[in-house]
Scaffold this active site. Sequence first.
Site, PDB file in Angstrom:
ATOM      1  N   HIS A  37       0.915  -1.047  -0.031  1.00 36.67           N
ATOM      2  CA  HIS A  37      -0.199  -0.114   0.105  1.00 36.67           C
ATOM      3  C   HIS A  37       0.922   1.248   0.077  1.00 36.67           C
ATOM      4  CE1 HIS A  37       0.657  -1.654   4.129  1.00 36.67           C
ATOM      5  NE2 HIS A  37       1.096  -0.144   4.516  1.00 36.67           N
ATOM      6  N   LYS A  52     -18.295   2.109   7.830  1.00 34.87           N
ATOM      7  CA  LYS A  52     -17.381   2.411   8.401  1.00 34.87           C
ATOM      8  C   LYS A  52     -17.347   4.341   8.352  1.00 34.87           C
ATOM      9  CE  LYS A  52     -15.806  -1.382  10.177  1.00 34.87           C
ATOM     10  NZ  LYS A  52     -14.834  -2.155   9.249  1.00 34.87           N
ATOM     11  N   ILE A  53     -18.005   4.928   7.595  1.00 38.84           N
ATOM     12  CA  ILE A  53     -17.801   6.335   7.274  1.00 38.84           C
ATOM     13  C   ILE A  53     -17.662   7.007   8.483  1.00 38.84           C
ATOM     14  CG2 ILE A  53     -19.134   8.310   6.648  1.00 38.84           C
ATOM     15  CD1 ILE A  53     -19.917   7.004   4.009  1.00 38.84           C
ATOM     16  N   CYS A  70      -8.430   2.826  -5.200  1.00 36.52           N
ATOM     17  CA  CYS A  70      -8.609   1.514  -5.198  1.00 36.52           C
ATOM     18  C   CYS A  70      -7.345   0.904  -6.201  1.00 36.52           C
ATOM     19  CB  CYS A  70     -10.080   0.992  -5.590  1.00 36.52           C
ATOM     20  SG  CYS A  70     -10.606   1.562  -7.022  1.00 36.52           S
ATOM     21  N   GLN A  74     -11.261   3.154 -10.699  1.00 40.24           N
ATOM     22  CA  GLN A  74     -12.288   3.168 -11.670  1.00 40.24           C
ATOM     23  C   GLN A  74     -13.626   3.053 -11.255  1.00 40.24           C
ATOM     24  OE1 GLN A  74     -11.056   1.036 -14.988  1.00 40.24           O
ATOM     25  NE2 GLN A  74      -9.484   2.623 -15.796  1.00 40.24           N
ATOM     26  N   VAL A  75     -13.719   2.160 -10.159  1.00 40.84           N
ATOM     27  CA  VAL A  75     -15.080   1.643  -9.670  1.00 40.84           C
ATOM     28  C   VAL A  75     -15.226   2.108  -8.034  1.00 40.84           C
ATOM     29  CG1 VAL A  75     -16.522   0.131  -9.480  1.00 40.84           C
ATOM     30  CG2 VAL A  75     -15.538   0.101 -11.555  1.00 40.84           C
ATOM     31  N   ARG A  76     -14.403   1.370  -7.458  1.00 38.70           N
ATOM     32  CA  ARG A  76     -14.642   1.412  -5.819  1.00 38.70           C
ATOM     33  C   ARG A  76     -14.139   2.706  -5.477  1.00 38.70           C
ATOM     34  NH1 ARG A  76     -11.378  -3.984  -4.705  1.00 38.70           N
ATOM     35  NH2 ARG A  76     -10.069  -2.928  -6.374  1.00 38.70           N
ATOM     36  N   CYS A 118       4.641   0.603   0.717  1.00 35.20           N
ATOM     37  CA  CYS A 118       5.076  -0.101   1.900  1.00 35.20           C
ATOM     38  C   CYS A 118       4.374  -1.394   2.088  1.00 35.20           C
ATOM     39  CB  CYS A 118       4.307   0.902   3.007  1.00 35.20           C
ATOM     40  SG  CYS A 118       4.629   0.463   4.527  1.00 35.20           S
ATOM     41  N   CYS A 125      -1.727   2.271   8.674  1.00 35.29           N
ATOM     42  CA  CYS A 125      -0.014   2.296   8.398  1.00 35.29           C
ATOM     43  C   CYS A 125       0.465   3.395   9.237  1.00 35.29           C
ATOM     44  CB  CYS A 125       0.155   2.225   6.816  1.00 35.29           C
ATOM     45  SG  CYS A 125       1.726   2.424   6.278  1.00 35.29           S
TER      46      CYS A 125
HETATM   47 ZN   LIG Z   1       2.175   0.511   5.779  1.00 34.46          ZN
END
Ligand SMILES: [Zn+2]
Length: 130
Positions: A37, A52-53, A70, A74-76, A118, A125
């Site tokens: 990520h 979770k908002i 994402c 494009q979508v999520r 990472c 993170c």
């Molecule tokens: Zn990390």
Amino acid sequence: MARTLSYISGTQLLSLKRRPNIAIVDVRDDERSYDGHIAGSLHFSSETFLDKIPNLVQQVQGKDTLVFHCALSQVRGPKCARRLAEHLAETTQDAGIKNIMVLERGFNGWESAGRPVCRCTDNPCKAEIV
Ligand SMILES: [Zn+2]
């Protein structure tokens, strides 16, 4: 509160990331655990995003710019960014979020451009946003 989604390139994000008011929100699902990520990013899976908002809004207190992505953005990514924008439009509470952006080409574009990835397993993170 911006109603339209704006896009940001990886290059632009790298130059903005040093500012303390940015949060990067990764809405991929399982891929995050094996693909790595962007350092310092938060993880809010698209599958549970709506629920979770409130958590997200709490975690980004003090940030005024949120950058969603994402795998390909494009979508999520755009969908979750829009959901957050709708949520903020409906609530009277001022979350302090002024800009909701989407990272162009998503994590895959970020990684294929050779940008830093990472691979820690912490959520959020704790790595410095490079
Ligand atoms: Zn990390």
